[in-house]
Design a protein around this motif. Structure first.
Motif, PDB file in Angstrom:
ATOM      1  N   TYR A 253       0.833  -1.208   0.000  1.00 53.30           N
ATOM      2  CA  TYR A 253       0.000   0.000   0.000  1.00 53.30           C
ATOM      3  C   TYR A 253       0.868   1.258   0.000  1.00 53.30           C
ATOM      4  O   TYR A 253       0.570   2.238  -0.700  1.00 53.30           O
ATOM      5  CB  TYR A 253      -0.929   0.005   1.218  1.00 53.30           C
ATOM      6  N   LEU A 254       1.939   1.268   0.783  1.00 50.65           N
ATOM      7  CA  LEU A 254       2.820   2.435   0.828  1.00 50.65           C
ATOM      8  C   LEU A 254       3.492   2.658  -0.523  1.00 50.65           C
ATOM      9  O   LEU A 254       3.597   3.802  -0.993  1.00 50.65           O
ATOM     10  CB  LEU A 254       3.870   2.253   1.920  1.00 50.65           C
ATOM     11  N   LEU A 255       3.976   1.599  -1.158  1.00 54.14           N
ATOM     12  CA  LEU A 255       4.587   1.736  -2.475  1.00 54.14           C
ATOM     13  C   LEU A 255       3.579   2.220  -3.507  1.00 54.14           C
ATOM     14  O   LEU A 255       3.950   2.849  -4.508  1.00 54.14           O
ATOM     15  CB  LEU A 255       5.196   0.402  -2.922  1.00 54.14           C
ATOM     16  N   ASP A 256       2.307   1.961  -3.262  1.00 58.79           N
ATOM     17  CA  ASP A 256       1.248   2.413  -4.161  1.00 58.79           C
ATOM     18  C   ASP A 256       0.819   3.845  -3.869  1.00 58.79           C
ATOM     19  O   ASP A 256      -0.056   4.377  -4.547  1.00 58.79           O
ATOM     20  CB  ASP A 256       0.043   1.470  -4.033  1.00 58.79           C
ATOM     21  N   GLY A 257       1.408   4.447  -2.830  1.00 59.13           N
ATOM     22  CA  GLY A 257       1.056   5.821  -2.495  1.00 59.13           C
ATOM     23  C   GLY A 257      -0.192   5.965  -1.657  1.00 59.13           C
ATOM     24  O   GLY A 257      -0.712   7.074  -1.502  1.00 59.13           O
ATOM     25  N   GLN A 258      -0.670   4.864  -1.095  1.00 56.16           N
ATOM     26  CA  GLN A 258      -1.854   4.922  -0.244  1.00 56.16           C
ATOM     27  C   GLN A 258      -1.404   4.994   1.217  1.00 56.16           C
ATOM     28  O   GLN A 258      -0.796   4.072   1.732  1.00 56.16           O
ATOM     29  CB  GLN A 258      -2.727   3.696  -0.470  1.00 56.16           C
ATOM     30  N   GLY A 259      -1.709   6.099   1.865  1.00 57.76           N
ATOM     31  CA  GLY A 259      -1.304   6.306   3.249  1.00 57.76           C
ATOM     32  C   GLY A 259      -0.106   7.208   3.392  1.00 57.76           C
ATOM     33  O   GLY A 259       0.247   7.619   4.502  1.00 57.76           O
ATOM     34  N   THR A 260       0.555   7.532   2.285  1.00 56.11           N
ATOM     35  CA  THR A 260       1.706   8.431   2.327  1.00 56.11           C
ATOM     36  C   THR A 260       1.966   8.971   0.933  1.00 56.11           C
ATOM     37  O   THR A 260       1.656   8.317  -0.066  1.00 56.11           O
ATOM     38  CB  THR A 260       2.969   7.713   2.834  1.00 56.11           C
ATOM     39  N   ASP A 261       2.527  10.171   0.876  1.00 52.63           N
ATOM     40  CA  ASP A 261       2.910  10.748  -0.411  1.00 52.63           C
ATOM     41  C   ASP A 261       4.372  10.461  -0.735  1.00 52.63           C
ATOM     42  O   ASP A 261       4.771  10.514  -1.905  1.00 52.63           O
ATOM     43  CB  ASP A 261       2.686  12.272  -0.396  1.00 52.63           C
ATOM     44  N   GLU A 262       5.165  10.189   0.318  1.00 47.71           N
ATOM     45  CA  GLU A 262       6.590   9.980   0.123  1.00 47.71           C
ATOM     46  C   GLU A 262       7.089   8.847   1.004  1.00 47.71           C
ATOM     47  O   GLU A 262       6.600   8.643   2.117  1.00 47.71           O
ATOM     48  CB  GLU A 262       7.383  11.253   0.461  1.00 47.71           C
ATOM     49  N   VAL A 263       8.077   8.102   0.501  1.00 49.67           N
ATOM     50  CA  VAL A 263       8.762   7.061   1.269  1.00 49.67           C
ATOM     51  C   VAL A 263      10.253   7.326   1.164  1.00 49.67           C
ATOM     52  O   VAL A 263      10.796   7.416   0.051  1.00 49.67           O
ATOM     53  CB  VAL A 263       8.428   5.654   0.732  1.00 49.67           C
ATOM     54  N   ALA A 264      10.908   7.450   2.298  1.00 48.15           N
ATOM     55  CA  ALA A 264      12.351   7.692   2.289  1.00 48.15           C
ATOM     56  C   ALA A 264      13.099   6.399   1.986  1.00 48.15           C
ATOM     57  O   ALA A 264      12.698   5.310   2.430  1.00 48.15           O
ATOM     58  CB  ALA A 264      12.801   8.256   3.637  1.00 48.15           C
ATOM     59  N   VAL A 265      14.179   6.499   1.251  1.00 47.86           N
ATOM     60  CA  VAL A 265      15.055   5.360   1.003  1.00 47.86           C
ATOM     61  C   VAL A 265      15.698   4.958   2.332  1.00 47.86           C
ATOM     62  O   VAL A 265      16.177   5.802   3.082  1.00 47.86           O
ATOM     63  CB  VAL A 265      16.144   5.724  -0.025  1.00 47.86           C
ATOM     64  N   TRP A 266      15.691   3.652   2.628  1.00 44.59           N
ATOM     65  CA  TRP A 266      16.277   3.159   3.884  1.00 44.59           C
ATOM     66  C   TRP A 266      17.488   2.293   3.557  1.00 44.59           C
ATOM     67  O   TRP A 266      17.387   1.304   2.846  1.00 44.59           O
ATOM     68  CB  TRP A 266      15.261   2.357   4.677  1.00 44.59           C
ATOM     69  N   ASN A 267      18.636   2.675   4.082  1.00 44.20           N
ATOM     70  CA  ASN A 267      19.883   1.966   3.815  1.00 44.20           C
ATOM     71  C   ASN A 267      20.026   0.820   4.805  1.00 44.20           C
ATOM     72  O   ASN A 267      20.175   1.049   6.004  1.00 44.20           O
ATOM     73  CB  ASN A 267      21.061   2.938   3.946  1.00 44.20           C
TER      74      ASN A 267
END
Length: 361
Positions: A169-183
């Protein structure tokens, strides 16, 4: 929604046996799996040096593979020598159920999947916790894609399956507009929400990425009553477009995930995702369904699993080893091999296209 039912038809005896097995194994899990724990193995072996001619020959071998008919020889002699996507496993929430996903990872390695493409590159663990932030896991997926050049595949057990769908869902943009890259090497978020796409070589946001394959087993039910999963009530079985192919496994009797014959509509696509529902035998255990390392010990069983295709009517071979969870392991291994081939072939074609563009001739 129709579901593929695997194994012999369930009976009330089998259903009761499966329920009792789940209860016993939930209580005995620490004792049963204590011997499976092991220290992390080296996770970043040096890549073998390959001549230009050998690299070209390997590319040709990869392109000739049939994604739907992948043999043991194809895995060990071709696929394992070429580009390999990361597998992101997510385990359930009750300690020490992570050892069940350790067993699943050991099965994959015994079947020929490179160990360092399953283990976390930072600490060597075989799976993510369901209590890790879903934003973090989504950011890790993006980091793998950017840095390794292949889109990861995902498998979630029990509450880990709920977390997997939450990531989709997050990758689809549902629930957030942005996702930070996590190393995963530093275990920290990077100050960016875009990656350089390894295919286009252009910047693109993390939101909108599409996983090629994901599977969940024994997810839902009682776990949705936990506060960290409330947001997935009514959403768990609706699969967004951030995955191309998705398999939802349910046990014929699963009192933890609240699955019984005839109950529930199964997983369904919200849009264009290809979604398949599979019912596993009633005597499979919710707690242990992903435990599968034992299945790779018998060469005849390994051969049967490698030859397995969905819908196959070939009965399992006789074996001195237990065949618990055989159909789950065979189904997932088939899909992982298929998408391994497709992603490797995609990388070969992309590399050749980029080389052709760069060539002055």
């Amino acid at each position: 929604m129709n579901a593929t039912r695997l194994g012999a038809p369930s009976t009330w005896v089998g259903r009761a046996r499966g329920w009792m097995a789940s209860m016993r194994l939930a209580l005995l899990l620490p004792l049963l799996l204590a011997g499976c724990a092991s220290a992390p193995l080296p996770v970043a072996p040096a890549e073998p040096v390959m001549t230009a001619a050998a690299a070209v020959a390997l590319d040709e071998q990869l392109l000739r593979l049939d994604p739907q008919r992948v043999s043991d020889e194809d895995v060990r002699q071709v696929l394992a020598r070429g580009p390999t996507p990361r597998i992101v496993n997510l385990h359930g929430g009750i300690y020490p159920v992570h050892l069940v996903m350790d067993s699943f990872a050991h099965f994959l390695v015994a079947m020929g999947y490179p160990d360092h493409k399953i283990r976390h590159p930072g600490d060597g663990r075989n799976s993510h916790s369901t209590y890790e932030s879903s934003l973090q896991i989504a950011g890790v997926v993006a980091w793998y894609y950017e840095n390794e050049g292949l889109m990861p595949m995902m498998v979630g057990h029990s509450q880990g399956g709920i977390q997997l769908v939450k990531v989709l869902y997050l990758l689809d943009g549902q629930g957030t507009d942005e996702v930070a890259v996590w190393n995963p090497l530093t275990d920290r978020a990077e100050p960016r929400t875009e990656i350089i796409d390894p295919v286009t070589r252009e910047p693109r946001p993390v939101v909108g990425l599409q996983v090629n394959y994901a599977a969940v087993v024994g997810s839902g039910g009682a776990a949705l009553l936990l506060p960290n999963q409330w947001e997935m009530i009514g959403r768990l079985q609706a699969i967004p477009d951030s995955v191309k192919e998705f398999t939802g496994f349910a046990l014929d009797v699963d009192l933890v995930a609240w699955d019984l014959p005839g109950m529930g509509a199964g997983y369904k696509p919200l849009g264009n995702a290809s979604v398949r529902n599979v019912r596993l035998p009633a005597d499979y255990s919710h707690v242990m369904v992903a435990s599968s390392a034992h299945l790779a010990r018998d060469p005849a069983v390994r051969d049967w699993i490698n030859a397995y295709v969905p819908g196959s009517k070939v009965p399992p071979p006789a074996s001195d080893e237990p065949l618990d969870n055989l159909y789950f392991a065979a189904e997932v291994w088939y899909e992982l091999k298929k998408h391994w081939v497709l992603e490797a072939q995609k990388q070969v074609r992309t590399r050749r296209e980029l080389q052709a563009r760069a060539s002055p001739f």
